[in-house]
Design an enzyme around this catalytic site. Structure first.
Site, mmCIF file in Angstrom:
data_model
loop_
_atom_site.group_PDB
_atom_site.id
_atom_site.type_symbol
_atom_site.label_atom_id
_atom_site.label_comp_id
_atom_site.label_asym_id
_atom_site.label_seq_id
_atom_site.Cartn_x
_atom_site.Cartn_y
_atom_site.Cartn_z
ATOM 1 N N LEU A 235 51.432 -37.244 38.548
ATOM 2 C CA LEU A 235 52.162 -37.779 37.406
ATOM 3 C C LEU A 235 51.593 -37.172 36.128
ATOM 4 C CD1 LEU A 235 52.385 -41.596 38.237
ATOM 5 C CD2 LEU A 235 54.324 -40.028 38.035
ATOM 6 N N ASP A 236 52.466 -36.850 35.174
ATOM 7 C CA ASP A 236 52.018 -36.369 33.872
ATOM 8 C C ASP A 236 51.202 -37.460 33.177
ATOM 9 O OD1 ASP A 236 53.426 -34.010 34.243
ATOM 10 O OD2 ASP A 236 55.206 -34.749 33.189
ATOM 11 N N PRO A 237 50.305 -37.078 32.249
ATOM 12 C CA PRO A 237 49.578 -38.101 31.477
ATOM 13 C C PRO A 237 50.513 -39.082 30.775
ATOM 14 C CG PRO A 237 48.546 -35.972 31.183
ATOM 15 C CD PRO A 237 49.809 -35.725 31.963
ATOM 16 N N LEU A 238 51.675 -38.614 30.326
ATOM 17 C CA LEU A 238 52.650 -39.488 29.673
ATOM 18 C C LEU A 238 53.163 -40.582 30.598
ATOM 19 C CD1 LEU A 238 54.903 -40.022 27.374
ATOM 20 C CD2 LEU A 238 56.322 -38.497 28.750
ATOM 21 N N ALA A 239 53.227 -40.277 31.902
ATOM 22 C CA ALA A 239 53.850 -41.185 32.869
ATOM 23 C C ALA A 239 52.851 -42.185 33.428
ATOM 24 C CB ALA A 239 54.474 -40.383 34.009
#
Length: 302
Positions: free
Chosen positions: A47-51
């Site tokens: 998962l991206d850091p944003l997610a």
């Protein structure tokens, strides 16, 4: 906690982590590995850091089945901002284009979004972990380099409209492996003629797992005791993450043969993967059935 073995503990299974926003998947992995004091750990479905949301952490032998978990469908909650495109496809990037969206009505937006349900082609974003000549695309993107990417087929199984207000579109999406939600939102924005980017992304489903079955890292920390027992109770058996694979129970002789890499004869026919259990009904790996009724080892816990 008592740590007798400096190399860590031999523990096997999967921790269903609810990753927090702002944390990379690798950083989340390392925190869980240290908390459980595991010798070996790996994650699946980054998962991206944003997610935020479901990030299965594989401990010990469970790392050997990570590749099979990647085949699973996933579900997401996403909020997107219409009228703005960013260089990363999400709110962490810089705005590169602004367009009017005020003229769009709710019906147009909903109809455009749901038109992506089914089999579609996606071009992977430059800000992704895909590699070109051994280099992750996101590293090339940060250097201002853009390379041609081939489109690839993905499937949007389900899309549920949750609301639209002040340029913010909210959706729930269930999709196949390899789907980039950032790209999907960008494509919806392009079709609407106004552009769009992700402002919030949360993985709410992974195969048969629901977000309600996961644990925040803070929850796991609170469970950590000197004997690890309470913490270890939250480890899911590896085979439980593979509900769609048929169980095959082997005799002692069959178990020995397949552990030595030999094919074994069964009454199964057809090309499909199976979960292998030994004579004690203990799960020990993945096999693949062949048309002639044999099973060959694919990934074993040995």
């Amino acid at each position: 906690m008592s740590r007798r073995n400096p190399k860590g503990r031999d523990i096997n299974g999967i921790v269903l982590l609810d990753k927090d926003v702002g944390l990379s998947s690798n950083a989340a992995l390392q925190k869980v590995k240290r908390l459980f004091f595991a010798k070996k750990a790996g994650h699946t479905g980054a998962l991206d850091p944003l997610a935020s949301g479901i990030l299965p952490i594989c401990l010990g032998q469970a790392t050997k089945i990570a590749q099979f978990l990647l085949e699973n469908d996933k579900s997401y909650f996403v909020r997107s901002k219409l009228g703005q495109m960013t260089d990363t496809g999400d709110c962490e990037g810089s705005i590169i284009k602004t367009q009017s969206f005020e003229h769009l009505n709710e019906r147009e937006i909903v109809n455009t979004a749901i038109s992506f349900i089914g089999d579609i082609l996606q071009i992977p974003p430059m800000y992704s972990a895909l590699k070109r000549d051994g280099h992750p695309l996101y590293k090339l993107a940060r250097q201002g380099v853009e390379v041609k990417r081939e489109s690839r087929p993905v499937t949007i199984h389900k899309m549920t409209y949750l609301g639209y207000a002040n340029g913010i579109l909210s959706l729930e999406i269930t999709c196949s492996k390899g789907t980039y939600i950032r790209t999907l939102i960008e494509d919806i924005g392009k079709k609407l003629g106004c552009g769009a980017h992700v402002v919030e992304l949360r993985r709410t489903g992974f195969a048969h797992i629901d977000i309600s079955q996961t644990f925040k890292f803070s929850d796991l920390e609170a469970l950590a005791l000197d004997n690890y027992q309470t913490l270890d109770d939250k480890i899911l058996a590896s085979e439980a993450m593979l509900p769609n694979l048929e169980n095959v129970y082997l005799s002692e002789a069959q178990s020995v043969n397949i552990k030595f890499g030999r094919e074994i004869q069964t009454d199964k026919q057809g090309l499909f993967k199976v979960k292998l259990f030994d004579e004690k009904k203990q799960f020990f790996g993945i096999g693949e059935c062949q048309e002639n009724g044999t099973i060959v080892p694919k990934r074993l816990f040995i």
